[in-house]
Design an enzyme around this catalytic site. Sequence first.
Site, mmCIF file in Angstrom:
data_model
loop_
_atom_site.group_PDB
_atom_site.id
_atom_site.type_symbol
_atom_site.label_atom_id
_atom_site.label_comp_id
_atom_site.label_asym_id
_atom_site.label_seq_id
_atom_site.Cartn_x
_atom_site.Cartn_y
_atom_site.Cartn_z
ATOM 1 N N GLU A 205 0.841 -1.192 0.000
ATOM 2 C CA GLU A 205 0.000 0.000 0.000
ATOM 3 C C GLU A 205 0.882 1.250 0.000
ATOM 4 O OE1 GLU A 205 -2.270 2.848 -0.228
ATOM 5 O OE2 GLU A 205 -3.406 0.963 -0.154
ATOM 6 N N HIS A 448 -30.578 -10.181 24.077
ATOM 7 C CA HIS A 448 -29.472 -10.922 24.710
ATOM 8 C C HIS A 448 -29.719 -12.424 24.584
ATOM 9 C CE1 HIS A 448 -26.363 -11.961 27.628
ATOM 10 N NE2 HIS A 448 -27.233 -12.809 28.151
#
Length: 469
Positions: A205, A448
């Site tokens: 990169e 949950h």
Amino acid sequence: MEQTHFDLVIIGGGPAGYGAALYGASAGLDIALVEKDKVGGTCLHRGCIPAKELLETAAIVRTVAHAGDFGVKVQPLGLEWSTTLERKQSVIDKLAGGVTGLLKNRKVTILDGTATLGPDRTVSVVGGPDGSESATLTADAVVLAPGSVPRVIPGFEPGGPVVTSDEFFHIPGVPERAVVIGGGAIGCEFASTLADLGASVTILEALPKILPGCDDDVTRVVLQTFKKKGIDVRTGVAVTGHSPGAGGGTSVSFGEGETLETDLVVVSVGRAPYTEGLLAEGTGVKITDRGFIDVDQLYRTGEPSVWAIGDVIATPQLAHVGFAEAICVVTDILGETPVPVDNSRVPWAIYCQPEVAFAGLSETAAKEAGYDVVTSKHRFGGNSRAVILGQPDGLVKVIAEKRPDGSAGQILGVHMVGPWVTEQLSGGYLAVNWEATVDEVAAFIQPHPSLTELFGESVLALTGRSLHG
């Protein structure tokens, strides 16, 4: 064809183009769609869809490799690449057939050919196997959505061991060694796929960091996980060329005289707007110095009743942004009240492993914009569902504006990295785009056990009180 005048003619059948066709047809417009290749565009045939299909193959490989952790014995582990490619193509064909079927059901006229816009919203179409079939269409409105093509680095043109995203999805097998040039979203997805399938991968990169635009805390997690996979990330280096060898591989030159032997080079340095042959003389449509079609905030070009959307304009090159731009344009054509896309708040989803998703400003970007901020970070390592899945790496980070009294106010950005975060972003996206405050969002309940609990916990902690964090 007998009909030559339409309410709307669309040039380009990718997400932006076919999105405009479907939305416009559902509003009663008589529409012609011109596509020179395949309806569905890059996203469906050479981009988003095949990339995610191969990433899913990689996910299956990871799951099987760790099945023993759950007491499930699977031996031996192997990959039949031909079956992988067949499944990838079957997914593409099914989805492409679905899009084409929707267009036909809504009476959209589909023309196979290359279209050129002339003055007074005249569209010339040339098609057929030998290019001899032609038609001239006129319309009350025209939408330009020709899409984009992969950018190519001089000296790294496709051929032999060098591929772009166009060729990557047809490679004959998983290479032993691969170099990915470009550490953006697409490059990281390719690198993640190849590494999980067994290749030794190096990312090169030129910028100082991979995933530019991502929050630094998110990028740090990706780098840590990539390191565990054996992906070598080199940043701040530019490639200078490559020398093919006799065995089919090549030697990539980069940085200060360094070289790297590899079997495959994947060039992933972005995409360029595709406007070749799109415009005839005499239109008011302008092309910017960067090659994009020049538009205003409602995607209107300099030619009356001609709009441009998708990858050909300087907005985020994302399929869902193209859909949103299509809706805006059709709304404008209908004389209603169009709402342009706020490009600073669009949802981003990167499907490497670990996944990345975000909407709104990063902490650095918020500070650069002049905000005094307060942040909250919670890690998936303490999330019950993530532990159950065996995928505890990652975090959720919420950036909020700091009020004069020191409390957290409006939510400016939500950044996630970890298991299935691309499917969890919607709550954060809504919070950012509704300009919700921390107190407002904290009042909502998360199920949950679920991965989305972590977003709820991160927001709740910004109120000054918390449960698990």
